[in-house]
Design a protein around this motif. Structure first.
Motif, PDB file in Angstrom:
ATOM      1  N   PHE A  48       0.810  -1.227   0.000  1.00 17.35           N
ATOM      2  CA  PHE A  48       0.000   0.000   0.000  1.00 17.35           C
ATOM      3  C   PHE A  48       0.845   1.281   0.000  1.00 17.35           C
ATOM      4  CE2 PHE A  48      -2.332  -3.336   2.362  1.00 17.35           C
ATOM      5  CZ  PHE A  48      -3.369  -3.520   1.469  1.00 17.35           C
ATOM      6  N   GLU A  49       2.154   1.146  -0.123  1.00 18.31           N
ATOM      7  CA  GLU A  49       3.017   2.323  -0.123  1.00 18.31           C
ATOM      8  C   GLU A  49       2.703   3.213  -1.327  1.00 18.31           C
ATOM      9  OE1 GLU A  49       7.105   1.305   0.088  1.00 18.31           O
ATOM     10  OE2 GLU A  49       6.982   0.507   2.130  1.00 18.31           O
ATOM     11  N   GLY A  50       2.577   4.502  -1.072  1.00 17.14           N
ATOM     12  CA  GLY A  50       2.308   5.453  -2.149  1.00 17.14           C
ATOM     13  C   GLY A  50       0.853   5.544  -2.540  1.00 17.14           C
ATOM     14  N   ASN A  51       0.019   4.734  -1.947  1.00 17.93           N
ATOM     15  CA  ASN A  51      -1.409   4.768  -2.249  1.00 17.93           C
ATOM     16  C   ASN A  51      -2.172   5.500  -1.156  1.00 17.93           C
ATOM     17  OD1 ASN A  51      -0.983   3.202  -4.548  1.00 17.93           O
ATOM     18  ND2 ASN A  51      -1.220   1.293  -3.404  1.00 17.93           N
ATOM     19  N   SER A  52      -3.267   6.132  -1.526  1.00 17.67           N
ATOM     20  CA  SER A  52      -4.123   6.814  -0.560  1.00 17.67           C
ATOM     21  C   SER A  52      -5.535   6.269  -0.695  1.00 17.67           C
ATOM     22  CB  SER A  52      -4.117   8.327  -0.816  1.00 17.67           C
ATOM     23  OG  SER A  52      -4.951   8.996   0.106  1.00 17.67           O
ATOM     24  N   SER A  53      -6.166   5.983   0.421  1.00 20.36           N
ATOM     25  CA  SER A  53      -7.509   5.401   0.362  1.00 20.36           C
ATOM     26  C   SER A  53      -8.330   5.820   1.570  1.00 20.36           C
ATOM     27  CB  SER A  53      -7.425   3.870   0.311  1.00 20.36           C
ATOM     28  OG  SER A  53      -6.846   3.368   1.497  1.00 20.36           O
ATOM     29  N   ARG A  54      -9.628   5.588   1.467  1.00 23.83           N
ATOM     30  CA  ARG A  54     -10.559   5.825   2.569  1.00 23.83           C
ATOM     31  C   ARG A  54     -11.419   4.584   2.743  1.00 23.83           C
ATOM     32  NH1 ARG A  54     -11.182  11.175   4.080  1.00 23.83           N
ATOM     33  NH2 ARG A  54     -10.129  12.705   2.770  1.00 23.83           N
ATOM     34  N   LEU A  55     -11.799   4.320   3.977  1.00 24.06           N
ATOM     35  CA  LEU A  55     -12.592   3.129   4.276  1.00 24.06           C
ATOM     36  C   LEU A  55     -14.028   3.508   4.606  1.00 24.06           C
ATOM     37  CD1 LEU A  55     -12.646   0.048   4.785  1.00 24.06           C
ATOM     38  CD2 LEU A  55     -12.056   0.545   7.169  1.00 24.06           C
ATOM     39  N   VAL A  56     -14.984   2.857   3.940  1.00 20.47           N
ATOM     40  CA  VAL A  56     -16.402   3.010   4.259  1.00 20.47           C
ATOM     41  C   VAL A  56     -17.062   1.639   4.196  1.00 20.47           C
ATOM     42  CG1 VAL A  56     -16.585   5.383   3.385  1.00 20.47           C
ATOM     43  CG2 VAL A  56     -17.013   3.477   1.833  1.00 20.47           C
ATOM     44  N   GLY A  57     -18.190   1.482   4.887  1.00 19.76           N
ATOM     45  CA  GLY A  57     -18.953   0.249   4.781  1.00 19.76           C
ATOM     46  C   GLY A  57     -19.230  -0.427   6.122  1.00 19.76           C
ATOM     47  N   ALA A  58     -20.330  -1.163   6.173  1.00 17.54           N
ATOM     48  CA  ALA A  58     -20.765  -1.833   7.401  1.00 17.54           C
ATOM     49  C   ALA A  58     -20.239  -3.257   7.516  1.00 17.54           C
ATOM     50  CB  ALA A  58     -22.299  -1.855   7.448  1.00 17.54           C
ATOM     51  N   SER A  59     -19.404  -3.664   6.562  1.00 15.10           N
ATOM     52  CA  SER A  59     -19.005  -5.073   6.496  1.00 15.10           C
ATOM     53  C   SER A  59     -18.259  -5.565   7.733  1.00 15.10           C
ATOM     54  CB  SER A  59     -18.134  -5.304   5.255  1.00 15.10           C
ATOM     55  OG  SER A  59     -18.844  -4.976   4.085  1.00 15.10           O
ATOM     56  N   ALA A  60     -17.425  -4.708   8.330  1.00 16.24           N
ATOM     57  CA  ALA A  60     -16.677  -5.146   9.515  1.00 16.24           C
ATOM     58  C   ALA A  60     -17.627  -5.458  10.663  1.00 16.24           C
ATOM     59  CB  ALA A  60     -15.673  -4.071   9.930  1.00 16.24           C
ATOM     60  N   GLY A  61     -18.643  -4.614  10.862  1.00 15.31           N
ATOM     61  CA  GLY A  61     -19.633  -4.858  11.902  1.00 15.31           C
ATOM     62  C   GLY A  61     -20.447  -6.112  11.635  1.00 15.31           C
ATOM     63  N   ILE A  89      -5.095  -9.121  -1.502  1.00 15.81           N
ATOM     64  CA  ILE A  89      -4.213  -8.553  -2.521  1.00 15.81           C
ATOM     65  C   ILE A  89      -5.023  -8.064  -3.719  1.00 15.81           C
ATOM     66  CG2 ILE A  89      -2.167  -9.866  -1.865  1.00 15.81           C
ATOM     67  CD1 ILE A  89      -2.846 -11.853  -4.105  1.00 15.81           C
ATOM     68  N   GLY A  90      -6.325  -7.876  -3.520  1.00 15.82           N
ATOM     69  CA  GLY A  90      -7.187  -7.405  -4.588  1.00 15.82           C
ATOM     70  C   GLY A  90      -7.385  -5.903  -4.548  1.00 15.82           C
ATOM     71  N   PRO A  91      -8.277  -5.390  -5.393  1.00 16.32           N
ATOM     72  CA  PRO A  91      -8.516  -3.940  -5.444  1.00 16.32           C
ATOM     73  C   PRO A  91      -9.149  -3.384  -4.175  1.00 16.32           C
ATOM     74  CG  PRO A  91     -10.107  -5.139  -6.807  1.00 16.32           C
ATOM     75  CD  PRO A  91      -9.071  -6.122  -6.397  1.00 16.32           C
ATOM     76  N   ASN A  92      -9.816  -4.238  -3.398  1.00 17.17           N
ATOM     77  CA  ASN A  92     -10.430  -3.790  -2.143  1.00 17.17           C
ATOM     78  C   ASN A  92      -9.722  -4.431  -0.949  1.00 17.17           C
ATOM     79  OD1 ASN A  92     -12.323  -2.452  -0.491  1.00 17.17           O
ATOM     80  ND2 ASN A  92     -13.619  -4.281  -0.421  1.00 17.17           N
ATOM     81  N   ALA A  93      -8.385  -4.438  -1.022  1.00 19.10           N
ATOM     82  CA  ALA A  93      -7.596  -5.098   0.031  1.00 19.10           C
ATOM     83  C   ALA A  93      -7.824  -4.455   1.388  1.00 19.10           C
ATOM     84  CB  ALA A  93      -6.113  -5.051  -0.333  1.00 19.10           C
ATOM     85  N   GLY A  94      -7.930  -3.120   1.422  1.00 24.08           N
ATOM     86  CA  GLY A  94      -8.170  -2.439   2.698  1.00 24.08           C
ATOM     87  C   GLY A  94      -9.490  -2.857   3.312  1.00 24.08           C
TER      88      GLY A  94
END
Length: 283
Positions: A129-142, A185-190
């Protein structure tokens, strides 16, 4: 009764799972409205997302600490919202058949927190994830915390799925986790890391509580302490007697059958057990 009144009534009388679904839908609609208005006035789009999603930078968490929870009520699009709410509806309603509604809310909130922690850790530790910027949203963890917590407590409970038949909860949980592991290791790894964080919380807490009463909001550190009271469930036997020290043979058999139903479902009973339970119910 107007539409607004009907919505208010449904929210007021609904279960905690229904309330969480209404809140998620309401937040999504509000976010969409704000985005449209900002676009019309050529303003900065995504104002709600910027202030309430979880940024991958630890320093931003210090200035916006609420985002460790608020991200769990935001969604990136309608499909994202739809799948999360479908999962929350079915899994959550099964959860509150055996646990209290307060416990369901606690699992959702604290699972979201643990998911956020896993997300932050992954974004700042792994070279991927070095050099990448992202934000996390979604209820999936809960939702993952609720699901894996339920699967840990009664892994052999069977769910009847159309066109497939009866499937044990732990089988479904294994498939759920497998998709997240593949997605690391996919596009939604975070997002996958956050799902696993919520799942780990659900597993560790129920495993640690091990048939002991859950009181999550007492202290996060209680995750590592043994509880003294039994794990509280919602189901109560109507046939249970006042509190005799020695149970009659029939009562012991009834309790054993009810326990089997709570763990594996009614359809796992033998024909003899079903007939016995039916005869006792007619007395």
């Amino acid at each position: 009764m107007s539409l607004i009144d009907k919505i208010k009534y449904k929210f007021k009388t609904g279960s905690i799972i229904e309330k969480l679904i209404y809140i998620n839908i309401g937040v999504f609609a509000f976010t969409l409205l704000i985005t449209v208005l900002q676009g019309l006035y050529k303003g900065q789009t995504g104002f709600v997302i910027q202030w309430f999603s979880l940024d991958d930078n630890f320093s931003n968490l210090l200035t916006k600490p609420w985002t460790i929870v608020s991200y769990g009520f935001l969604h990136s699009g309608f499909i994202h919202l739809l799948f999360n709410m479908i999962g929350l509806y079915f899994i959550g309603n099964l959860f509150i058949q055996y646990f209290t509604q307060k416990q369901a809310l606690n699992f959702y909130i604290l699972g979201t927190v643990f998911g956020g922690i896993f997300y932050l850790f992954s974004q700042n530790y792994f070279p991927l994830f070095e050099g990448n910027s992202s934000r996390l949203v979604g209820a999936s963890a809960g939702v993952s915390a609720i699901f894996i917590g339920l699967a840990t407590y009664m892994p052999n409970y069977q769910i009847n799925i159309r066109f497939i038949g009866f499937v044990k909860v732990w089988h479904l949980a294994a498939i759920w986790l497998a998709f997240d592991l593949i997605g690391l290791i996919g596009p939604n790894a975070g997002g996958s890391f956050s799902h696993l964080g919520g799942a780990l919380f659900g597993f560790l807490y129920v495993n640690q509580a091990s048939n002991k009463k859950i009181d999550l909001l007492g202290s996060l550190f209680s995750l590592f302490k043994r509880k003294e009271k039994p794990l509280q469930t919602v189901y109560k036997s109507k046939n249970k007697k006042a509190s005799p020290k020695t149970k009659a043979p029939n009562q012991k058999q009834i309790d054993a059958i009810l326990d089997k139903i709570s763990k594996s479902g009614y359809d796992t009973l033998t024909k003899a057990e079903k007939e016995f339970l039916f005869k006792q119910g007619k007395k």
